[in-house]
Design an enzyme around this catalytic site. Structure first.
Site, short mmCIF file in Angstrom:
data_model
loop_
_atom_site.label_atom_id
_atom_site.label_comp_id
_atom_site.label_asym_id
_atom_site.label_seq_id
_atom_site.Cartn_x
_atom_site.Cartn_y
_atom_site.Cartn_z
N ALA A 241 41.11 44.88 31.24
CA ALA A 241 42.54 43.89 31.90
C ALA A 241 41.83 42.02 31.83
O ALA A 241 40.45 42.08 32.00
CB ALA A 241 42.38 44.39 33.32
N LYS A 242 42.56 41.52 32.19
CA LYS A 242 41.93 39.92 32.10
C LYS A 242 40.34 39.58 33.70
O LYS A 242 40.02 39.30 33.30
CB LYS A 242 42.87 38.88 31.89
CG LYS A 242 42.51 37.80 30.72
CD LYS A 242 43.51 37.20 30.56
CE LYS A 242 43.65 35.81 31.98
NZ LYS A 242 44.64 35.53 31.66
N ARG A 243 41.82 39.57 34.65
CA ARG A 243 40.77 39.88 35.25
C ARG A 243 39.65 41.04 35.58
O ARG A 243 38.80 40.56 36.30
CB ARG A 243 41.85 40.51 36.98
CG ARG A 243 42.20 42.22 36.53
CD ARG A 243 42.85 42.14 37.84
NE ARG A 243 43.15 44.19 37.82
CZ ARG A 243 44.08 44.30 37.25
NH1 ARG A 243 44.19 43.77 36.90
NH2 ARG A 243 43.68 45.95 37.18
#
Ligand code: GLU
Length: 290
Positions: A241-243
């Protein structure tokens, strides 16, 4: 001729997991002399952004992936979804549902949860009550639908033959309150209309294919073969996930990274940054909220 597609939703920038999915869909088509399509799933007007669409096209080009034909926009085919909705209503298979999330949660708290692939299934509150269709969502009466089609089968070319068990989702929403369709209806109709013969996507959507197979039977649509591929996971096994720090492809591109070399690494299974490929059964289904 086989036809695959990559179907991102432009509600954020693509990351390595998307690159991996796009490379697989592209390469499966190219290896078999087939076609590879790009479909932008942009019917969620509140979350879709044109700058993300621009990034998606630029990212794929940067990776060295070319698609065949024009870029398909899901939002260009809204009548398709409405027509299918009307047809299912005429078959007596949809019912309007006015429940809010809070009401659903309260009903589940009261009567107990039945767990489906995307979490607790809808408890059926509106199935037998008078609900004004004005502003309502429309749910599929799954028991009736399954009774109508009888047993259905489908094939994933990695996992093998499957018996469809869409009942596990309960009465899914096919026409959302706020959107012209739901993911299940839109993706199924578009794959059929676009002539997709091999539906490639991540294994987090494996369970969704049970619903899509049912919709194909109800709407007399052609039945493709599926190819659900593993997901890229973080060193701790969680879905990328990018986060959690995985950079967007757009950032890699802007930093001057070599796109085709990255695509080649993904193909060869040489994964950057300690990433791994999930084992086929390792990722819980329903990782996405539909
Ligand atoms: N638009 C979906 C997503 O980005 C993909 C749907 C599909 O491949 O069927 O999650």
């Amino acid at each position: 001729m086989i036809r695959t597609r990559f179907a991102p939703s432009p509600n954020g920038q693509l990351h390595l997991g998307h690159a991996y999915a796009a490379v697989i869909a592209h390469d499966l088509a190219r290896a078999r002399g087939g076609a590879f399509q790009l479909r932008i799933e942009d019917i969620d007007g509140a979350r879709s952004r044109e700058d993300f669409v621009d990034d998606i096209l630029a990212d794929l080009t940067w990776l060295g992936l070319s698609w065949d034909g024009p870029v398909i926009r899901q939002s260009a085919h809204l009548t398709r979804f409405a027509e299918a909705g009307e047809r299912l209503k005429a078959m007596g298979l949809l019912y309007p549902c006015a429940c809010t999330r809070a009401e659903i949660a309260a009903a589940i708290a009261e009567h107990g949860a039945v767990l489906g692939p995307d979490g607790p299934i809808y408890p059926g509150t509106c199935r037998h009550r008078e609900v004004s269709p004005e502003g309502a969502a429309w749910r599929l009466d799954i028991a009736r639908a399954v009774a109508l089609t009888g047993q259905l089968e489908w094939t994933d070319e990695v996992a093998g033959p499957q018996i469809a068990t869409p009942q596990m989702f309960g009465d899914v929403v096919l026409l959302r309150k706020d959107l012209p369709a739901s993911y299940h209806l839109a993706a199924t109709l578009d794959d059929a209309a676009d002539g997709i013969t091999l539906v490639t996507r991540g294994m987090d959507l494996f369970a969704a294919s049970h619903i899509h197979r049912l919709l194909q039977a109800l709407l007399d649509l052609p039945v493709p073969v599926w190819h659900h591929h593993p997901l890229l996971v973080e060193p701790d096994g969680r879905k990328l996930a990018k986060r959690r720090g995985s950079p967007a492809l757009a950032d890699r591109r802007a930093a001057g990274e070599d796109g085709p070399a990255l695509a080649e690494m993904l193909r060869a299974g040489r994964l950057p940054e300690g990433l791994a490929v999930s084992d086929y059964s390792g990722v819980p289904v329903g990782a996405r909220n539909r």
